[in-house]
Design a protein around this motif. Structure first.
Motif, mmCIF file in Angstrom:
data_model
loop_
_atom_site.group_PDB
_atom_site.id
_atom_site.type_symbol
_atom_site.label_atom_id
_atom_site.label_comp_id
_atom_site.label_asym_id
_atom_site.label_seq_id
_atom_site.Cartn_x
_atom_site.Cartn_y
_atom_site.Cartn_z
ATOM 1 N N ASP A 407 0.718 -1.216 0.108
ATOM 2 C CA ASP A 407 0.005 -0.058 -0.037
ATOM 3 C C ASP A 407 0.902 1.266 -0.030
ATOM 4 O OD1 ASP A 407 -2.338 -1.341 -0.246
ATOM 5 O OD2 ASP A 407 -2.752 -1.324 1.985
ATOM 6 N N PRO A 408 1.981 1.204 0.759
ATOM 7 C CA PRO A 408 2.803 2.690 0.943
ATOM 8 C C PRO A 408 3.379 2.685 -0.556
ATOM 9 C CG PRO A 408 3.344 1.281 2.825
ATOM 10 C CD PRO A 408 2.462 0.399 1.849
ATOM 11 N N LEU A 409 3.777 1.684 -1.517
ATOM 12 C CA LEU A 409 4.217 1.739 -2.825
ATOM 13 C C LEU A 409 3.254 2.356 -3.649
ATOM 14 C CD1 LEU A 409 6.560 -1.300 -2.889
ATOM 15 C CD2 LEU A 409 7.167 1.043 -2.527
ATOM 16 N N VAL A 410 1.951 1.930 -3.374
ATOM 17 C CA VAL A 410 0.909 2.304 -4.264
ATOM 18 C C VAL A 410 0.780 3.897 -4.329
ATOM 19 C CG1 VAL A 410 -1.746 2.181 -4.620
ATOM 20 C CG2 VAL A 410 -0.275 0.067 -4.147
ATOM 21 N N MET A 493 5.442 14.719 4.600
ATOM 22 C CA MET A 493 5.005 13.605 5.388
ATOM 23 C C MET A 493 4.211 13.894 6.522
ATOM 24 S SD MET A 493 6.664 10.968 4.191
ATOM 25 C CE MET A 493 7.886 10.579 3.011
ATOM 26 N N SER A 494 3.744 15.199 6.664
ATOM 27 C CA SER A 494 2.880 15.664 7.925
ATOM 28 C C SER A 494 1.384 15.422 7.658
ATOM 29 C CB SER A 494 2.975 17.190 7.960
ATOM 30 O OG SER A 494 4.219 17.634 8.150
ATOM 31 N N SER A 495 0.685 15.379 8.530
ATOM 32 C CA SER A 495 -0.672 14.440 8.367
ATOM 33 C C SER A 495 -1.513 15.610 7.469
ATOM 34 C CB SER A 495 -0.995 14.438 9.712
ATOM 35 O OG SER A 495 -2.567 14.088 9.645
ATOM 36 N N GLY A 512 -1.838 11.256 1.872
ATOM 37 C CA GLY A 512 -1.653 9.870 2.278
ATOM 38 C C GLY A 512 -0.386 9.930 2.739
ATOM 39 N N MET A 513 0.615 10.728 2.569
ATOM 40 C CA MET A 513 2.035 10.546 2.704
ATOM 41 C C MET A 513 2.319 10.229 4.211
ATOM 42 S SD MET A 513 3.575 10.338 0.028
ATOM 43 C CE MET A 513 5.116 10.823 0.133
ATOM 44 N N ASP A 514 1.529 10.741 5.160
ATOM 45 C CA ASP A 514 1.889 10.511 6.525
ATOM 46 C C ASP A 514 1.567 9.280 6.801
ATOM 47 O OD1 ASP A 514 -0.908 11.154 5.970
ATOM 48 O OD2 ASP A 514 -1.644 11.402 8.005
ATOM 49 N N VAL A 515 0.436 8.673 6.143
ATOM 50 C CA VAL A 515 0.049 7.296 6.280
ATOM 51 C C VAL A 515 1.232 6.391 5.678
ATOM 52 C CG1 VAL A 515 -1.300 5.199 5.503
ATOM 53 C CG2 VAL A 515 -2.383 7.482 5.841
ATOM 54 N N VAL A 516 1.942 6.702 4.690
ATOM 55 C CA VAL A 516 3.063 5.963 4.041
ATOM 56 C C VAL A 516 4.179 5.885 4.904
ATOM 57 C CG1 VAL A 516 4.931 6.080 2.321
ATOM 58 C CG2 VAL A 516 2.573 6.535 1.591
#
Length: 680
Positions: A407-410, A493-495, A512-516
């Motif tokens: 999922d992070p790569l997606v 990368m911040s929420s 979604g980068m914070d999730v990554v």
């Protein structure tokens, strides 16, 4: 469901076939004239249909059946491949994937597939309409021939059939249908061939023998049989094999002699000259048409639940700790018999360790496989031209990491396509190629695996990031003035942070980068960002192999022991104090012609100093991360040892340059050094 015991096998094999469909459709789209991928696509679709029907997933079977009809027409060159067909089949594959996922989640795999079935049927019917005229013109000729599927037989087969008739044998076409609940079709076919060859000789089969062996057929097949037995006797013998639904045995009409060409006649004459020469050929033909009961090239595999492997690993970790204790006791007592036994146990447990670790390792290809299909669809949706390059798909990771990293790569790939790579028109205006380049790369470095996603797009606009970060109160304007480029890029990368001007259906660079970041950090990894505006961006993910047992060099600093992973070490050295130089307020040494920075582990980890020493020589461990190197100063080298990596838990998990701890043979706890953090 009666077939619950087979559900895991069905799901695993279905996912494999769906992946094959996606891969081969991409190949076919690039080379529509090459029909070899069509055979692979048809075979996977055909097998998937049979599996779904057997398991009772009728919607899945219906959709695959209609898809198979279209592929069959393509395979027989009755339909020419075009973008409409490719898109429709891709939509069908996506629907199949969703249905299999639903089954995996405990559902029944039901879905409204009528729209897709109608689309596929329309493609097939258009082909039928195109051929209607030519079919009518051929009707007279077709009616004069036998309706048998074996109408076309080669010269050798004609010879055998003709001479068998002259010798008083009967030629039969035998049609066999297996029951739909038959799960071991290949085994039943083999048993039927055994029966047939007890009464005569099998000349030909349809589907071919190889397809029968690999179960690439539905539930019926046909053979040409030469025998002296009656049709009824043949029929009764076949019915003795279990799971046979029906049997039809009809005389096979070879047709008029006029249908033979001159070359066929010559072949018959040549065969008639010497019957002894013909017999070995018959024997060879017989052997080639009989399915083998055992495939020599088949891989013997067994599916094991990952929880069982986890349990096995935990037990082995405890054994490694006890092994270290035994080695310590053996060294202290110096008993020859005990030392021999411990050495032998160490060798055996070492081999066992390799086997257990390898069982858990899976190549990242399993994750990377989904991306070519995804990139193709996103490229069409966004109106962009993207060339996806994948390097290092064979790189292996622990199964637990593989399951989480997808999922992070997606997220990262979708962001790169949507807001990283520009449209063809914009790229052309900037003097770039209209086709954007996306690189997905995996490689080992020390005790870690690195996965990089890079593009040659617009890059990240520093000012825009700072402006959004200040507006969202992530940082203050004063703080922004002191941030480096890398620190600025980390802000995305911040929420909830996004640099996108508007929300996109696909993504926004930052959404979604914070999730990554959280997912990667939960795996013990890190993510870094490099970018050059107008040139592109590089997202680098560092992941631990999560190998619980590693080879390490034990060192001592003051009275504390530390373990440095052996995979990160180039070599150890003892250097003179006079050889240490200073450059830019950093101690460095000349190591084989390269300037290598020096780090004192004592200072980095703030180890309490018992007594200041003015040493003339220093013990140094040379470590590396990719192309970067560093020298780590320690007090003493203890030696190499296999250690069990234990997590420090949430409370101590954020300690700088420490990735875990281990219990040594004498019961002491040694901290494991994170060499990548030291170099960074």
């Amino acid at each position: 469901m009666e077939n619950n015991e087979y559900l895991d096998v069905f799901l695993d094999e279905s996912n494999e076939h769906i992946q094959t469909l996606n891969d081969q459709l991409l190949v076919l789209e690039k080379e529509p004239k090459d029909l070899q991928p069509v055979d692979e696509i048809f075979r996977s679709a055909h097998t998937l249909k049979g599996m779904a029907a057997t398991m009772g997933f009728q919607d899945l079977a219906n959709l695959t059946h209609q898809m198979e009809n279209v592929l069959d027409a393509v395979k027989n060159e009755q339909i020419s491949i075009n973008s409409t067909i490719i898109d429709t089949v891709f939509q069908a594959v996506d629907q199949l994937d969703e249905m299999v996922m639903d089954i995996s989640d405990g559902g029944e795999g039901t879905a409204d597939v009528s729209h897709l079935v109608e689309q596929l049927r329309a493609i097939e019917q258009n082909q039928e309409l195109d051929e209607e005229k030519s079919n009518k013109e051929e009707k007279t000729k077709t009616d004069s021939q036998s309706s048998s599927i074996f109408q076309e037989v080669d010269s050798y087969e004609k010879t055998v059939l003709k001479q068998s008739e002259e010798s008083g044998y009967s030629n039969y076409e035998v049609q066999v249908t297996l029951q739909e609940n038959c799960l071991l079709k290949a085994a039943r076919v083999y048993m039927i061939f055994e029966v047939l060859e007890q009464v005569g000789e099998v000349i030909k089969s349809e589907p071919p023998v190889q397809d029968l062996e690999e179960e690439n057929f539905e539930f019926h097949f046909q053979v040409l049989l030469v025998t002296k037995e009656s049709a009824e006797e043949v029929k009764q013998r076949i019915f003795k094999v279990s799971e046979v639904e029906s049997v039809q045995v009809t005389p096979f009409n070879l047709g008029d002699d006029q249908s033979n060409t001159a070359s066929d006649d010559a072949a018959i004459q040549a065969e008639s000259k010497d019957d002894k020469e013909r017999e070995p050929k018959k024997k060879d033909k017989q052997n080639n048409n009989k399915p083998s009961s055992k495939k020599g090239t088949a891989n013997k595999t067994i599916r094991v639940n990952i929880d069982k492997l986890d349990g096995l690993m935990n037990l082995f970790e405890e054994m490694v700790i006890d092994r270290g204790r035994l080695e310590q006791i053996s060294a202290d007592l110096k008993n020859p018999e005990l030392q021999d036994t411990v050495e032998r146990m160490s060798r055996i447990s070492g081999d066992l360790q390799d086997i257990i670790l390898n069982m858990r390792m899976v190549s990242v290809e399993q994750v990377f496989n989904r991306f070519p299909r995804m990139v193709r669809q996103l490229s069409k949706d966004l109106g962009k031209q993207i060339n996806l390059e994948i390097i290092g798909a064979e790189t292996e990771l622990d199964r637990t990491v593989i399951d989480e990293i997808g999922d992070p790569l997606v997220h990262l790939i979708r962001n790169a396509l949507d807001h990283g790579i520009e449209s063809p028109q914009v790229r052309k205006e900037k003097g770039k190629s209209e086709e954007g380049h996306l690189l997905l790369k995996a490689y080992h470095s020390g005790n870690h695996v690195f996965i990089e996603i890079s593009d040659d797009g617009a890059g990240i606009n520093r000012d825009k990031v700072i402006s959004k970060a200040v507006a969202n109160q992530v940082i203050t304007e004063e703080e922004a003035n002191h941030l480096t480029d890398k620190q600025v890029y980390q802000l995305i990368m911040s929420s909830g942070f996004s640099t996108a001007d508007q929300i996109s259906d696909v993504s926004g660079r930052g959404v979604g980068m914070d999730v990554v970041k959280n997912t990667i950090e939960s795996l013990g990894g890190t993510i870094t960002i490099e970018s050059e505006e107008g040139q592109g961006s590089l997202f680098s993910i560092q992941l631990p192999l999560t190998l619980s047992i590693i080879s390490a060099l034990l060192v001592e600093v003051e009275n504390e022991k530390y373990a440095i992973p052996l995979s990160s070490i180039i070599e150890t050295a003892v250097i003179k104090k006079s050889d240490i130089l200073n450059a830019h307020d950093q101690q460095v040494i000349d190591f084989r012609g390269k300037v290598v920075p020096l780090l004192s582990l004592k200072k980095v980890l703030d180890v309490p100093v018992n007594e200041e020493k003015d040493e003339e020589f220093y013990s140094v461990v040379i470590i590396r991360k990719g192309d970067k190197m560093a020298g780590v100063i320690v007090d003493t080298f203890i030696g190499q040892q296999e250690v069990v990596l234990k997590s420090l838990g949430d409370y101590l998990g954020g300690v700088f340059a420490i990735s875990g701890a281990t219990i040594l043979g004498d019961g002491q706890v040694a901290l494991i050094v994170d060499t990548n953090a030291l170099i960074s």
